[in-house]
Structures are given as structure tokens and as C-alpha cells.
Design a protein around this motif. Sequence first.
Motif, PDB file in Angstrom:
ATOM      1  N   SER A  76      -0.679  10.928  -0.277  1.00 63.90           N
ATOM      2  CA  SER A  76      -0.262  11.049   1.124  1.00 63.90           C
ATOM      3  C   SER A  76      -0.526   9.760   1.894  1.00 63.90           C
ATOM      4  CB  SER A  76      -1.006  12.210   1.795  1.00 63.90           C
ATOM      5  OG  SER A  76      -2.390  11.900   1.920  1.00 63.90           O
ATOM      6  N   ARG A  77       0.004   9.696   3.107  1.00 68.22           N
ATOM      7  CA  ARG A  77      -0.168   8.508   3.945  1.00 68.22           C
ATOM      8  C   ARG A  77      -1.615   8.287   4.350  1.00 68.22           C
ATOM      9  NH1 ARG A  77       4.796   8.688   8.363  1.00 68.22           N
ATOM     10  NH2 ARG A  77       6.529   8.523   6.858  1.00 68.22           N
ATOM     11  N   GLN A  78      -2.396   9.357   4.369  1.00 62.93           N
ATOM     12  CA  GLN A  78      -3.780   9.255   4.821  1.00 62.93           C
ATOM     13  C   GLN A  78      -4.733   8.729   3.738  1.00 62.93           C
ATOM     14  OE1 GLN A  78      -1.869  12.102   5.371  1.00 62.93           O
ATOM     15  NE2 GLN A  78      -1.417  11.380   7.455  1.00 62.93           N
TER      16      GLN A  78
ATOM     17  N   THR B 147       0.823  -1.201   0.000  1.00 66.06           N
ATOM     18  CA  THR B 147       0.000   0.000   0.000  1.00 66.06           C
ATOM     19  C   THR B 147       0.862   1.258   0.000  1.00 66.06           C
ATOM     20  OG1 THR B 147      -1.695  -1.189   1.246  1.00 66.06           O
ATOM     21  CG2 THR B 147      -1.898   1.200   1.140  1.00 66.06           C
ATOM     22  N   CYS B 148       1.909   1.257   0.798  1.00 66.29           N
ATOM     23  CA  CYS B 148       2.802   2.428   0.856  1.00 66.29           C
ATOM     24  C   CYS B 148       3.471   2.664  -0.491  1.00 66.29           C
ATOM     25  CB  CYS B 148       3.851   2.227   1.948  1.00 66.29           C
ATOM     26  SG  CYS B 148       3.183   2.228   3.631  1.00 66.29           S
ATOM     27  N   ASP B 149       3.855   1.582  -1.154  1.00 62.63           N
ATOM     28  CA  ASP B 149       4.488   1.710  -2.469  1.00 62.63           C
ATOM     29  C   ASP B 149       3.511   2.313  -3.476  1.00 62.63           C
ATOM     30  OD1 ASP B 149       6.793   0.603  -1.468  1.00 62.63           O
ATOM     31  OD2 ASP B 149       6.286  -1.435  -2.104  1.00 62.63           O
TER      32      ASP B 149
ATOM     33  N   ARG C 109       0.931   4.303  -2.812  1.00 59.45           N
ATOM     34  CA  ARG C 109       0.768   5.724  -2.487  1.00 59.45           C
ATOM     35  C   ARG C 109       1.936   6.541  -3.020  1.00 59.45           C
ATOM     36  NH1 ARG C 109      -0.764   4.165   3.631  1.00 59.45           N
ATOM     37  NH2 ARG C 109      -3.034   3.932   3.432  1.00 59.45           N
ATOM     38  N   SER C 110       3.137   6.017  -2.854  1.00 61.49           N
ATOM     39  CA  SER C 110       4.319   6.726  -3.329  1.00 61.49           C
ATOM     40  C   SER C 110       4.317   6.798  -4.858  1.00 61.49           C
ATOM     41  CB  SER C 110       5.579   6.018  -2.833  1.00 61.49           C
ATOM     42  OG  SER C 110       6.743   6.625  -3.341  1.00 61.49           O
TER      43      SER C 110
END
Length: 248
Positions: free
Chosen positions: A97-99, A87-89, A91-92
Motif C-alpha cells: 500500500s501507499r502507507q 518508491t511507488c514502483d 510498492r506496486s
Amino acid sequence: MLAGFEKSTGKPPEELSLPWKGMPDLKTGEETVEIFRSWRPHSMLFNLPNGNSMALSHEDECPLHPRSIVVVDDVYCIFLGMLLENTCDLRSHYGLSRQVTEAMVVVEAYKVLRDRTPYPPDQVVRDLQGKFAFVLFDARANTLFIARDRDGCIPLQWRMARDGSLVCSDDPNVIAEACGNCCTFFPPGCIYMSGDHPLNKIRAITWEDDEGNISSVLFQVDLFTRLRSIPRTDSSANWAGVTTVDGE
């Protein structure tokens, strides 16, 4: 959740109508939405253009399979489940954003790739890892996009209503009230885009009761029938959902 799309938008496969032919009690798409609303009075209801609608309730929600809905630039998305690990990948990759929620990740991926037309629709979901299903509606393009993870972890069902509209829901009680057993699960590991190009044919397999009446329809991928599609540059082995159900 419940999503209803009139016939010209949803373009449901004709095989979805087979089990209920001759059944007088089958509800229309609008009546199904009203049933959902009466049973889930605190649900959020979005009345979309051209008589389409999407509704979401958090009642009886499983913590492992949460429900969410987002609206971004006339793109509506109901997301069921969770994305895992990358998920973080994601978003990046999309500059988020993280939210940002899973539903927003799906919407942003769809918007980015939509604007690069033509593109293989499986690109939107090939990098999604987790247990999920989603229903996305692009109001500007009048396009419906449905997907379910390869293991079919989220119990998403679809059917053709009496008026020819397409209805999708994860609520078995609403489905049973609206159409009895005249419903089928959306195929796991597949995507559906109304009016788009399929890669493989989805064949409908009918099941009959003791009296010879069609009681249910199961959709399966015919891996041996390859259809002409738009050019592809990536590997189709990246995700099981490269197969689409043709809505035309």
C-alpha cells in the motif's frame, strides 16, 4: 540507532578487531547497548533471540535522513535515510500500500527473495534508489543483512566488540564512548550477509599511527579477485552493492 549481534550471528570480519588489540577499555556488545540506552533513555529496544539486540532513537534525527524500524514475521529492520523516485514502483511491484515505509519495502523484498532460495543477495537492494543504510535481522534464519548506498551518504559504522560480537551504529558519540577510534565505516555500495556467498573479495587496509600501532581499518573492494558464487542471471552492473563482505 544501534544494533548488536553476538559472534555466531554477526560473524564480524577478523580485521575489525585489529585496531583495538590490547586496549583494556574496549566495551562488550552488551555494554555498548547499555551506553546507548543511558544516553537515549527514550529509545526503542528490541531484545532479539540468541542475545542479539536492536535499538532506535529519533533524538537528533536529521529530517533528510530519518530513522525507522519495522518488525514483520520475525524479520527486524532498521532503515536510515530515504528512497527516491522509484518508491511507488517498488510498492506496486511487491503489492504494498501507499502507507508502506522504506523499511517495510526492504523487509518485503527480502522475504520474497528469501523464499526463492537460492538467490543472489544483491537482488534485495539492486532496485533501491536513494540515500540509505539498513540493518536487517531474520530471527528465524538467524541471518544478518547490512547494506549501504553506493555513495555512502548515511554514516553507518561497525566494529567488533571485546566479546567478539558485531556492533553497528550511526551515532558517533556512542561509538567513541564504546571503542574510541577503534571503528570503521561500513563500505559504501556494499552488502553484508552473515554466512552468504560473496561475489568479490573485500580487502582490509590497515592504517598505522606514528608509533606503528594499527589505528584504523578501511575495507575496499578487490575488483580483480572474483570468488565462486551461486549462479546469477541478472546483470551485476545494476547496482554497486553487488559486492558483499564475507562474514565467514
